[in-house]
Design an enzyme around this catalytic site. Structure first.
Site, PDB file in Angstrom:
ATOM      1  N   GLY A  58       2.941   2.142  10.800  1.00 63.35           N
ATOM      2  CA  GLY A  58       3.894   3.237  10.658  1.00 63.35           C
ATOM      3  C   GLY A  58       4.636   3.590  11.932  1.00 63.35           C
ATOM      4  CG  HIS A  61      -5.652   1.744   5.288  1.00 63.20           C
ATOM      5  ND1 HIS A  61      -5.209   2.673   6.196  1.00 63.20           N
ATOM      6  CD2 HIS A  61      -4.641   0.857   5.116  1.00 63.20           C
ATOM      7  CE1 HIS A  61      -3.967   2.357   6.552  1.00 63.20           C
ATOM      8  NE2 HIS A  61      -3.595   1.259   5.912  1.00 63.20           N
ATOM      9  N   GLY A  91       3.106  -1.160   4.239  1.00 60.04           N
ATOM     10  CA  GLY A  91       3.122   0.262   3.922  1.00 60.04           C
ATOM     11  C   GLY A  91       4.529   0.706   3.582  1.00 60.04           C
ATOM     12  N   GLY A  92       5.190   1.345   4.546  1.00 54.69           N
ATOM     13  CA  GLY A  92       6.502   1.959   4.341  1.00 54.69           C
ATOM     14  C   GLY A  92       7.513   1.075   3.621  1.00 54.69           C
ATOM     15  CD  GLU A 138      -3.180  -2.539   7.270  1.00 58.93           C
ATOM     16  OE1 GLU A 138      -2.103  -2.806   6.728  1.00 58.93           O
ATOM     17  OE2 GLU A 138      -3.779  -1.456   7.104  1.00 58.93           O
ATOM     18  CG  ASN A 186      -1.735   1.211   1.394  1.00 61.49           C
ATOM     19  OD1 ASN A 186      -1.776   2.053   0.490  1.00 61.49           O
ATOM     20  ND2 ASN A 186      -2.403   1.349   2.528  1.00 61.49           N
ATOM     21  CD1 TRP A 187       3.521   0.979  -2.657  1.00 65.51           C
ATOM     22  CD2 TRP A 187       3.523   1.925  -4.688  1.00 65.51           C
ATOM     23  NE1 TRP A 187       4.223   0.155  -3.514  1.00 65.51           N
ATOM     24  CE2 TRP A 187       4.236   0.718  -4.758  1.00 65.51           C
ATOM     25  CE3 TRP A 187       3.390   2.700  -5.853  1.00 65.51           C
ATOM     26  CZ2 TRP A 187       4.813   0.260  -5.947  1.00 65.51           C
ATOM     27  CZ3 TRP A 187       3.957   2.240  -7.037  1.00 65.51           C
ATOM     28  CH2 TRP A 187       4.661   1.037  -7.070  1.00 65.51           C
ATOM     29  CE  LYS A 188      -0.084   3.113   4.786  1.00 69.13           C
ATOM     30  NZ  LYS A 188       0.058   3.163   6.231  1.00 69.13           N
ATOM     31  CD  GLU A 201      -2.726   5.303   6.866  1.00 69.76           C
ATOM     32  OE1 GLU A 201      -2.712   5.337   5.627  1.00 69.76           O
ATOM     33  OE2 GLU A 201      -1.803   4.775   7.527  1.00 69.76           O
TER      34      GLU A 201
HETATM   35  P1  13P Z   1       3.348   0.292   7.625  1.00 65.33           P
HETATM   36  O1  13P Z   1       3.848  -0.997   7.005  1.00 65.33           O
HETATM   37  O2  13P Z   1       4.063   1.503   7.152  1.00 65.33           O
HETATM   38  O3  13P Z   1       3.260   0.163   9.117  1.00 65.33           O
HETATM   39  O4  13P Z   1       1.827   0.479   7.107  1.00 65.33           O
HETATM   40  C1  13P Z   1       0.944  -0.571   7.194  1.00 65.33           C
HETATM   41  C2  13P Z   1      -0.288  -0.226   6.433  1.00 65.33           C
HETATM   42  O5  13P Z   1      -1.036   0.642   6.834  1.00 65.33           O
HETATM   43  C3  13P Z   1      -0.551  -0.939   5.183  1.00 65.33           C
HETATM   44  O6  13P Z   1      -1.837  -0.685   4.710  1.00 65.33           O
END
Ligand code: 13P
Length: 260
Positions: free
Chosen positions: A175, A97, A236-237, A169, A11-13, A99
């Site tokens: 993050g 998600h 994510g990251g 999650e 997930n590149w956000k 977020e």
């Molecule tokens: P991180 O791997 O950066 O903790 O993010 C997880 C995430 O929200 C994937 O959707």
């Protein structure tokens, strides 16, 4: 015995411009070109979907979106529909998600409408669930996840549930560098599978792929994947760098045989 093929999703956000996304995809494609027993998906921002689709052609890398709107078209400024995503080359879409729940007013009800729209549009929905730190501290993890599943999946029929993927999650692990331990994750994954048995029956529960997300890195993926009910990761990251992401994908190869 049912085998579940691992899925590692990035997930590149809100990261990567079109040219950056293209470069990342090309590098990733070459790094994982020999891996056939892991499904790989990347979810770039909408503006990079077209270039990533092109760069990922003839590879094991599938395309996903980070969200969608439930109507197919209309006067909904700023929104993107399932048919638009399919036409852009997406096969997956992340829904609910944390977020989006936290910053954009996503509720279990809107999640439910979006899952229905995704299925209608032939996309594979990746439903995200998970508790906040305060909810975990108050021992509400199971009740929160149960409600997210129950309300998010309200009225979805068996063929829809067969296509669904769930991502656990925990918000406190996103993050933050604080990964849930493999045991903490397994405990909730097992609970999710039990809930899915209640919602959709034994066969749905057995074949459902449940991803873990929250500070997944090359160093902790093997421990997570060793657990019975963890079938992959939503990253994510660590998915923003091709070599690091490939370092998460590679240890998942040749694992499926061992899982019930
Ligand atoms: P991180 O791997 O950066 O903790 O993010 C997880 C995430 O929200 C994937 O959707």
């Amino acid at each position: 015995m049912t085998k579940r093929k691992p899925l590692i999703a990035g997930n590149w956000k809100m990261f990567k411009t079109g040219p950056e996304a293209k470069e990342l995809t090309s590098r990733l494609k070459s790094l994982v070109s020999d891996i056939v027993d892991v499904d790989v998906m990347v979810a770039p921002p909408f503006t990079a979907l077209a270039v990533v689709a092109e760069a990922a052609q003839d590879s094991v890398v599938y395309l996903g979106a980070q969200d969608l709107f439930w109507e197919t078209e209309g006067a909904y400024t700023g929104q993107i529909s399932a048919p638009m995503l399919t036409a852009a080359g997406c096969s997956y879409v992340i829904i609910g998600h944390s977020e989006r729940r936290q910053f954009f007013g996503e509720t279990n009800e809107t999640v439910n409408r979006k899952i229905k729209a995704a299925l209608e549009g032939e996309l594979i929905p990746v439903l995200c669930v998970g508790e906040s730190e305060a909810q975990r501290d108050n021992e509400q993890t199971f009740s929160v996840v149960k409600t997210q599943l129950k309300e998010g999946l309200e009225g979805i029929d068996t063929p829809g549930l067969e296509r669904l993927i769930v991502a656990y999650e925990p918000i406190w692990a996103i993050g933050t560098g604080k990964t849930a331990t493999s045991e903490q994750a397994q405990e909730v994954h097992e609970f999710i599978r039990k809930q899915m048995e209640t919602i959709g029956g034994n066969s749905i529960a057995k074949t459902l792929r449940i991803l873990y997300g929250g500070s997944v890195k090359p160093k902790n993926i093997a421990g997570l994947m060793a657990k019975d009910d963890i079938d992959g990761a939503l990253v994510g990251g660590a998915s923003l760098d091709a070599d690091t992401f490939a370092g998460i994908i590679r240890p998942c190869s040749h694992l499926a045989e061992g899982k019930a």
